[in-house]
Design a protein around this motif. Structure first.
Motif, PDB file in Angstrom:
ATOM      1  N   LEU A  96      58.896  15.543  12.589  1.00 47.08           N
ATOM      2  CA  LEU A  96      58.690  14.119  12.405  1.00 47.08           C
ATOM      3  C   LEU A  96      58.558  13.396  13.738  1.00 47.08           C
ATOM      4  O   LEU A  96      57.749  12.469  13.888  1.00 47.08           O
ATOM      5  N   ASN A 124      63.924  10.612   9.459  1.00 46.73           N
ATOM      6  CA  ASN A 124      62.693   9.959   9.022  1.00 46.73           C
ATOM      7  C   ASN A 124      62.855   8.441   9.034  1.00 46.73           C
ATOM      8  O   ASN A 124      62.110   7.728   8.374  1.00 46.73           O
ATOM      9  N   ASP A 198      58.610  13.599   4.504  1.00 46.07           N
ATOM     10  CA  ASP A 198      59.774  14.412   4.855  1.00 46.07           C
ATOM     11  C   ASP A 198      60.059  15.307   3.660  1.00 46.07           C
ATOM     12  O   ASP A 198      60.558  14.858   2.629  1.00 46.07           O
TER      13      ASP A 198
END
Length: 407
Positions: A96, A124, A198
């Motif tokens: 991420l 996230n 995610d």
């Protein structure tokens, strides 16, 4: 193969903790590893430990074949179009952050919108918070329904033509809620944005098809799906990965290095600088083989039966509150009037029962729930109804103990 037979394949589960048989109910934090994965990693170190892509000797060839073979297994597992779209990383968090710093920082500007939710894991959440600060973009949140779920309608009302990126978890690690990612992706693309998913809590439990979801980026970790720690995956559409800048520089990811400039290798090696996580990738490949031998649909059905049984049993305990929707993945998050979540987890540990207690790396969600922390029991393919019975028995003991202490 039933859950009890599967359990025998996990050496760590065949032990006692504090004088009781281990009941492991913390798979959302990390899953345990079957003997097939342990042996695959051990075999690499014992028989063909070598660096990849560089040497022409036999061990180097075997290591490269194992590493790139694992990439192909990942490609098939998530149905990516090509292995070039599968990047090996240290885990979901790294994946991420790669998207945030390698893509978003270069393509998001002041006045643009980044949309996330209050349910997100910090991995996230914080990257997009920081990108908004770095670029001057506006950070927006999709409003949650009363049970903490994200609805298509709320997403539709939040995402606009100014929304350049939406980041959302497929499955909540606290509520177990399964978000309508495919439908949200359609909204995002209609407005010309990209969607980052995610998938840390989804890949171990649900069938993932990145082409069907039409997500632009998808991140997940090996350790939550019976694989080793320290290995993860970033999937990205080729067109976006080609635009994206590397975040780590060094050996292996370069094409040509001159005194004042360098060029990068083609995908996927452009993003894999340095010696990669070879044993981890091989272990992840073995984990995928194992999960697929059981069947992801069978795992999902088993977890559904367990979570349904768990919620029925837990609701019989006075003063215990369950958070999240009825339809969920295989976990239950709760509080109990008589005891703080950390006290619950401590007492359960004396009974050999492992659960998670705390804010679960979701402090904004805790604030939304109006609690400081919760307790969480999470299930995987090796858990049984007997594990849940032990949990309930332990919670009743905890309730009685703290009820007497403070009565």
């Amino acid at each position: 193969m039933n859950a009890k037979e599967i359990r025998e394949l996990f050496p760590i589960l065949n032990q006692s903790v504090n004088g009781h048989p281990l009941v492991y109910l913390d798979s959302a934090a990390t899953s345990q590893k079957p003997v097939q994965v342990i042996e695959a990693v051990d075999r690499y170190y014992r028989e063909y430990n070598s660096n990849v892509h560089r040497g022409v000797h036999t061990l180097g060839t075997l290591a490269t074949d194992g590493y790139e073979g694992a990439r192909e297994k990942v490609r098939t597992f998530i149905n990516a179009k090509e292995t070039a779209e599968v990047i090996f990383t240290r885990g979901t968090t790294t994946s991420l952050n790669f998207v945030a710093q390698g893509y978003a920082r270069n393509f998001i500007e002041e006045g643009d919108e980044i949309v996330i939710t209050e349910v997100e894991h910090h991995s996230n959440f914080i990257p997009w918070q920081q990108i908004a600060k770095q670029t001057g973009a506006t950070l927006k949140f999709i409003p949650l329904a009363e049970d903490g779920t994200v609805t298509v309608q709320a997403a539709e009302q939040t995402i606009t033509s100014n929304t350049k990126l939406v980041a959302i978890g497929y499955v909540s690690n606290v509520l177990g809620s399964i978000n309508p990612v495919k439908e949200i992706a359609q909204i995002v693309h209609r407005h010309g944005g990209v969607i980052v998913v995610d998938g840390a809590q989804a890949a171990p439990h649900l069938k993932v098809d990145v082409q069907e979801l039409d997500c632009d980026f998808f991140a997940f970790s090996g350790h939550k799906m019976a694989g080793p720690t320290g290995i993860g995956v970033l999937y990205g559409k080729r067109t976006l990965l080609e635009k994206m800048e590397p975040v780590e520089y060094g050996g292996e990811m370069i094409d040509f290095v001159d005194l004042y400039d360098s060029t990068w290798k083609e995908l996927p090696w452009k993003f894999e600088g340095g010696t990669p996580i070879i044993a981890g990738a091989i272990g992840l490949g073995a984990a995928i083989d194992f999960v697929e031998s059981i069947g992801i649909d069978a795992i999902r059905e088993h977890e559904h039966q367990l979570v349904t049984y768990a919620m029925e049993r837990l609701r019989q305990i006075d003063g215990l509150k369950i958070y999240g929707p009825e339809e969920r993945s295989g976990l239950v998050t709760f509080t109990m009037n008589e005891a703080h979540p950390h006290d619950i987890a401590t007492v359960l540990d004396t009974e050999g029962i492992a659960i998670r207690a705390g804010h679960h790396c979701c402090q904004p969600l805790m604030k939304w729930l109006k609690v400081s922390s919760t307790a969480r029991a999470s299930f995987y393919l090796y858990n049984t109804e007997e594990d849940i019975d032990a949990l309930v028995k332990g919670l009743i003991k905890t309730k009685e103990y703290f009820g007497n202490v403070f009565s």
